[in-house]
Design a protein around this motif. Structure first.
Motif, mmCIF file in Angstrom:
data_model
loop_
_atom_site.group_PDB
_atom_site.id
_atom_site.type_symbol
_atom_site.label_atom_id
_atom_site.label_comp_id
_atom_site.label_asym_id
_atom_site.label_seq_id
_atom_site.Cartn_x
_atom_site.Cartn_y
_atom_site.Cartn_z
ATOM 1 N N ALA A 116 0.834 -1.210 0.000
ATOM 2 C CA ALA A 116 0.000 0.000 0.000
ATOM 3 C C ALA A 116 0.866 1.256 0.000
ATOM 4 N N ALA A 117 1.921 1.263 0.801
ATOM 5 C CA ALA A 117 2.814 2.427 0.877
ATOM 6 C C ALA A 117 3.540 2.646 -0.445
ATOM 7 N N MET A 118 3.928 1.558 -1.109
ATOM 8 C CA MET A 118 4.623 1.688 -2.387
ATOM 9 C C MET A 118 3.691 2.207 -3.484
ATOM 10 N N GLN A 119 2.410 1.939 -3.373
ATOM 11 C CA GLN A 119 1.445 2.380 -4.379
ATOM 12 C C GLN A 119 0.925 3.790 -4.120
ATOM 13 N N LEU B 170 3.749 9.942 4.625
ATOM 14 C CA LEU B 170 3.269 9.958 6.008
ATOM 15 C C LEU B 170 4.031 8.968 6.879
ATOM 16 N N VAL B 171 4.314 7.796 6.327
ATOM 17 C CA VAL B 171 5.076 6.793 7.076
ATOM 18 C C VAL B 171 6.470 7.317 7.394
ATOM 19 N N LEU C 124 8.073 8.054 11.067
ATOM 20 C CA LEU C 124 9.320 7.431 11.525
ATOM 21 C C LEU C 124 10.319 8.481 12.017
ATOM 22 N N VAL C 125 10.442 9.580 11.285
ATOM 23 C CA VAL C 125 11.358 10.653 11.691
ATOM 24 C C VAL C 125 10.893 11.278 13.005
ATOM 25 N N HIS C 126 9.593 11.522 13.106
ATOM 26 C CA HIS C 126 9.041 12.100 14.336
ATOM 27 C C HIS C 126 9.271 11.162 15.522
ATOM 28 N N ASN C 127 8.995 9.876 15.329
ATOM 29 C CA ASN C 127 9.199 8.906 16.407
ATOM 30 C C ASN C 127 10.655 8.835 16.826
ATOM 31 N N ALA C 128 11.571 8.949 15.873
ATOM 32 C CA ALA C 128 13.001 8.941 16.207
ATOM 33 C C ALA C 128 13.351 10.150 17.080
ATOM 34 N N GLN D 189 9.707 22.119 22.640
ATOM 35 C CA GLN D 189 8.533 21.387 22.173
ATOM 36 C C GLN D 189 8.574 21.002 20.696
ATOM 37 N N GLU D 190 9.562 21.427 19.943
ATOM 38 C CA GLU D 190 9.593 21.145 18.517
ATOM 39 C C GLU D 190 9.540 19.657 18.208
ATOM 40 N N TYR D 191 10.166 18.824 19.034
ATOM 41 C CA TYR D 191 10.158 17.387 18.758
ATOM 42 C C TYR D 191 8.756 16.794 18.913
ATOM 43 N N VAL D 192 7.917 17.420 19.731
ATOM 44 C CA VAL D 192 6.530 16.938 19.904
ATOM 45 C C VAL D 192 5.704 17.363 18.700
ATOM 46 N N ASP D 193 5.910 18.587 18.239
ATOM 47 C CA ASP D 193 5.130 19.129 17.134
ATOM 48 C C ASP D 193 5.428 18.422 15.812
ATOM 49 N N GLY D 194 6.622 17.848 15.712
ATOM 50 C CA GLY D 194 6.963 17.100 14.495
ATOM 51 C C GLY D 194 7.434 17.907 13.395
#
Length: 154
Positions: free
Chosen positions: A33-36, A43-44, A48-52, A149-154
């Motif tokens: 689905a992500a590849m299509q 978004l994925v 991932l960057v935000h979670n890191a 707070q920037e890391y929370v805001d993404g």
């Protein structure tokens, strides 16, 4: 292409403190689905960057911040997340976490969390009573905790 050694089992677990919805999809289905869909793939990657960034802050909490600063940082992170959904009123918010939950999140004992809450209250930074947090000095607490707070805001 997925690594052949991947078992498909979750590598981590969590306990929700509030009601959540979960979408279950196989890794293969999700990958196709992500590849299509470039939008879904974007978004994925953003997630991932935000979670890191969040993980980096949490590792910094455990490895470099004092127990008191770590506790202050957690309450500021919760407030920032709740502000995004309109659940903060006059620097106050509901917090259903027990001292045992906070201890798990902070890597402290419940007794130590109790001491940290008392210290934050005595310094007039915040109060945590009966599932309710009231930040008394947000600017002072933010500076003390080294919270950005920037890391929370993404």
């Amino acid at each position: 292409v997925l690594p052949q050694s991947y078992s498909g089992r979750a590598l981590e677990t969590f306990v929700a403190q509030t009601e959540i919805s979960v979408l279950v999809a196989s890794t293969k289905t999700f990958t196709v689905a992500a590849m299509q869909s470039p939008h879904l793939f974007s978004l994925v990657l953003e997630t991932l960057v935000h979670n890191a960034a969040v993980v980096a802050q949490h590792l910094t909490n455990v490895g470099r911040r004092s127990a008191l600063a770590r506790t202050a940082h957690l309450f500021l992170e919760l407030m920032t997340r709740l502000e995004r959904i309109g659940s903060v009123t006059r620097n106050s918010y509901e917090c259903p976490l027990t001292q045992y939950d906070l201890a798990d999140a902070l890597g402290l004992t419940p007794i130590h969390v109790n001491r940290m809450l008392r210290e934050l209250r005595e310094r007039k930074f915040l109060e945590f009573r009966q599932g309710h947090v009231r930040v008394l000095d947000q600017q002072g607490l933010t500076k003390f905790a080294g919270f950005e707070q920037e890391y929370v805001d993404g």
